[in-house]
Design an enzyme around this catalytic site. Structure first.
Site, PDB file in Angstrom:
ATOM      1  N   TYR A 106     -18.123   5.080 -13.410  1.00 21.90           N
ATOM      2  CA  TYR A 106     -19.552   5.390 -13.310  1.00 21.90           C
ATOM      3  C   TYR A 106     -19.811   6.066 -11.979  1.00 21.90           C
ATOM      4  O   TYR A 106     -19.299   5.632 -10.943  1.00 21.90           O
ATOM      5  CB  TYR A 106     -20.387   4.107 -13.409  1.00 21.90           C
ATOM      6  N   ASP A 121     -15.237   8.396  -5.299  1.00 20.10           N
ATOM      7  CA  ASP A 121     -16.572   7.813  -5.300  1.00 20.10           C
ATOM      8  C   ASP A 121     -16.413   6.352  -4.902  1.00 20.10           C
ATOM      9  O   ASP A 121     -15.966   5.519  -5.682  1.00 20.10           O
ATOM     10  CB  ASP A 121     -17.199   7.953  -6.686  1.00 20.10           C
ATOM     11  N   LYS A 129     -24.592   1.733  -1.505  1.00 21.78           N
ATOM     12  CA  LYS A 129     -24.638   0.264  -1.575  1.00 21.78           C
ATOM     13  C   LYS A 129     -24.522  -0.421  -0.196  1.00 21.78           C
ATOM     14  O   LYS A 129     -25.501  -0.470   0.526  1.00 21.78           O
ATOM     15  CB  LYS A 129     -23.608  -0.239  -2.583  1.00 21.78           C
TER      16      LYS A 129
HETATM   17  C1  LIG Z   1     -23.710   2.243  -7.842  1.00 22.14           C
HETATM   18  C2  LIG Z   1     -22.830   3.415  -7.979  1.00 22.14           C
HETATM   19  C3  LIG Z   1     -23.331   4.727  -8.017  1.00 22.14           C
HETATM   20  C4  LIG Z   1     -24.790   5.023  -8.064  1.00 22.14           C
HETATM   21  O1  LIG Z   1     -25.457   4.626  -6.907  1.00 22.14           O
HETATM   22  P1  LIG Z   1     -27.056   4.429  -6.966  1.00 22.14           P
HETATM   23  O2  LIG Z   1     -27.406   4.032  -5.560  1.00 22.14           O
HETATM   24  O3  LIG Z   1     -27.301   3.388  -7.981  1.00 22.14           O
HETATM   25  O4  LIG Z   1     -27.637   5.740  -7.336  1.00 22.14           O
HETATM   26  C5  LIG Z   1     -22.434   5.762  -8.067  1.00 22.14           C
HETATM   27  N1  LIG Z   1     -21.109   5.542  -8.063  1.00 22.14           N
HETATM   28  C6  LIG Z   1     -20.598   4.300  -8.029  1.00 22.14           C
HETATM   29  C7  LIG Z   1     -19.122   4.130  -7.994  1.00 22.14           C
HETATM   30  C8  LIG Z   1     -21.439   3.198  -7.993  1.00 22.14           C
HETATM   31  O5  LIG Z   1     -20.907   1.975  -7.988  1.00 22.14           O
END
Ligand SMILES: *Cc1c(COP(=O)(O)O)cnc(C)c1O
Length: 450
Positions: free
Chosen positions: A162, A257, A285
């Protein structure tokens, strides 16, 4: 009372009576008149578990309290950011102190330098960074940067990873090993999705095939440093190394990511864990200490392509917001204390392993996969799960029962069996022991019910 639309759960021996949830239910009814599904982010709606969402009133340390006054040991941690637990005094105080001087200026502040310095000095994978206000924005911008830098359009992503909700990334695999993405949301143009190639994780043949087919068109390969948004899908180091190598050979950028793994697996995230240098890395995060912050970073050379130095445009009214920077500074400062990760990760490992030992003794088809302070409860007898396909959707029925039993025992997990949990520095051994006992009881109930 559960006023769920999910139907009644069979009463199982040993089940605890449902906690009182009247206030939450009332708030949820009201919220449904204001927001689609009553929420501002879909997973919060409890669609994959029994009952309706708890409305949280307060958090402190490893605890949250809902609107009905029920107390829970929390392992959702706002989906990851709260590595120090809820409302840690050091972060709170720094935020309040900063707010005395105003909340946003739309002009540079010293706080941005300070947070950037904390990151760059202690992370060998980035030389320059750009702050954003969310993880989605960070990843979306990283993709644009990769496209601008390579002058190519296509990107390669993995089923089971994701990367936020931007158009290019709301795609899933079609049928076949290497496929053009199919949109996984209405509203994403088919033509966008076709710029994204999707392959399964843990499959070197699929990578080779994708590169054979799309060689000179691939701007970037994007992967979660350690995929942790669809279960915890650990990849072997050799696999990630191969990915890096094939990217290098083809002039394709490798994007890690690390929005969930950054500052979680260690200060240098999954890149540090594997000892692999991605070309671009994204964080979010934990970086914001509970406030909305994301960032992407790379070598000075690659970042030189970002506006105003270069031609890749990206901006934000609230980017580098001083209050959010302050929270990040305070939180990251704590993480840099010597021994922080060792202590946290040991605690999490002990927690995970003690639950696993119990399940193994009982012959339950249940695994606790974990890395650092991330854990995932999987109802499986597989020794490892490395790709989305290896997750049995039917096993989620067991998670549903477990989730309900845990709520009724004062333990809060994210409301989906595909989500991981987090141990924070605020979880003491006493609370982990309490949580463990509740989890063992819940497991007994789940497996008696089969
Ligand atoms: C949470 C997350 C996102 C999205 O971040 P948001 O602050 O919710 O937009 C993208 N990539 C990864 C791996 C994530 O865990």
């Amino acid at each position: 009372m559960f006023s769920g639309n999910e139907g009644e759960m069979p009463v199982s021996p040993g089940s605890k009576p449902d906690i009182s949830r009247e206030k939450s239910a009332e708030l949820y009814e009201k919220a449904k008149t204001y927001f689609p599904g009553g929420v501002n982010s879909p997973v919060r709606a409890f669609k994959s578990v029994y009952g309706t969402p708890l409305f949280i009133q307060k958090g402190d340390g490893c605890f949250v309290w809902d609107a009905d006054g029920n107390q829970f040991i929390d392992f959702c941690a706002s989906w990851g950011p709260l590595i120090l637990g809820h409302n840690p005094p050091k972060v709170r105080e720094k935020v309040i102190e900063t707010m005395q001087n105003g909340m946003s200026f739309g002009a540079p502040t010293a706080l941005e330098n300070e947070l950037a310095e904390l990151i760059i000095k202690n992370n060998k994978f980035v030389e320059k960074i750009r702050f954003t206000s969310s993880g989605t924005e960070a990843v979306m911008s990283a993709i644009r940067l990769a496209r601008g830098y390579t002058k190519r359009d296509k990107i390669l992503k993995f089923e089971g990873c994701y990367h936020g909700h931007s158009d290019s990334l709301l795609v899933k695999a079609g049928s076949g090993l290497v496929t053009f993405g199919e949109t996984s949301s209405l509203g994403v143009p088919k033509s966008f999705a076709e710029e994204t190639i999707v392959i399964p994780l843990n499959d070197i043949e699929a990578i080779k095939q994708a590169f054979t087919q799309f060689k000179d068109q691939l701007a970037a390969v994007i992967i979660e440093g350690i995929p942790a948004n669809n279960g915890l899908l650990m990849q072997e180091k050799s696999y990630v190394e191969f990915l890096q190598q094939i990217c290098n050979e083809n002039g394709t950028l490798l994007i890690f990511d690390e929005v969930i793994t950054g500052f979680r697996i260690g200060f240098e995230g999954a890149a540090g864990y594997y000892g692999i240098k991605p070309d671009i890395v994204t964080y979010g995060k934990i970086l914001g200490g509970g406030l909305p912050v994301g960032m992407y970073g790379a070598s000075a050379e690659i970042m030189g392509h970002i506006s105003p130095d270069g031609g890749v445009y990206q901006a934000g009214t609230l980017s580098g917001n001083p209050v959010a920077m302050a929270a990040g500074i305070a939180q990251l400062t704590e993480l840099l204390r010597s021994g922080f990760y060792k202590e946290l990760n040991n605690k999490a490992a002990e927690f995970a392993e003690s639950i696993q030992r119990f399940a193994t003794t009982r012959n339950y088809k249940f695994k606790v996969f974990y890395v650092g302070s991330i854990f995932w409860f999987a109802f499986t007898d597989k020794e490892s799960i490395r790709c989305a396909e290896d997750i049995d959707p039917a096993s989620m029925e067991k998670f549903k029962i477990m989730h309900r039993e845990l709520l009724n025992r004062g333990i809060y997990l994210g409301p989906s069996g595909y989500e991981v949990g987090f141990v924070s520095a605020a979880h003491t051994k006493i609370e982990l022991e309490k949580a463990k006992r509740a989890i063992l009881e819940a497991l007994d109930i789940v497996f008696r019910n089969k």
